[in-house]
Design a protein around this motif. Sequence first.
Motif: not given
Length: 142
Positions: A52-57, A95-98, A105-112, A133-136
């Motif tokens: 989830f962090s972008g690298e395997p943990l 399929e997810y969105s976060i 401080g700005e809103p961010v949407r992660l989805e994939g 997860p693989v984020a688009a």
Amino acid sequence: MSATSFTVPFDPERPDLTADTDIQNEIFIQVFNSGDGELFNRLYLDDSVSNFSGEPLTGADRLAFFKEFLASKPTLKASVTHSYVAGDVALIGVEYSIDTTGPDGEPVRLEGICTDVLRKTDDGRWLMAIDRPVAATGLVAD
């Protein structure tokens, strides 16, 4: 977070994502949205891997990431696209969105999309073995 705040039966001390995909998804979402990284980490086997962090943990690194990321109480929405169970292993597509807040401080949407592998433990509980997860957009895609 107490078990009474869940809409499905759930024991935070001995979590079980269950063999029922819809219940599993609901538990996962509710624990994620609780903001409790330690509780969220209990949904995973000790040796499980999350990228989830972008690298395997795994282990302590996975726990540290979950605690830091979930502290800001991001909101997860997820829907199961497919699920296959073979004995004590389940493969689930999601399929997810976060919705969260970026460092500025700005809103961010992660989805994939996400591929999850769950394993049934010796005591009959289902826990996460691999969370990929693989984020688009967002965290992993950047």
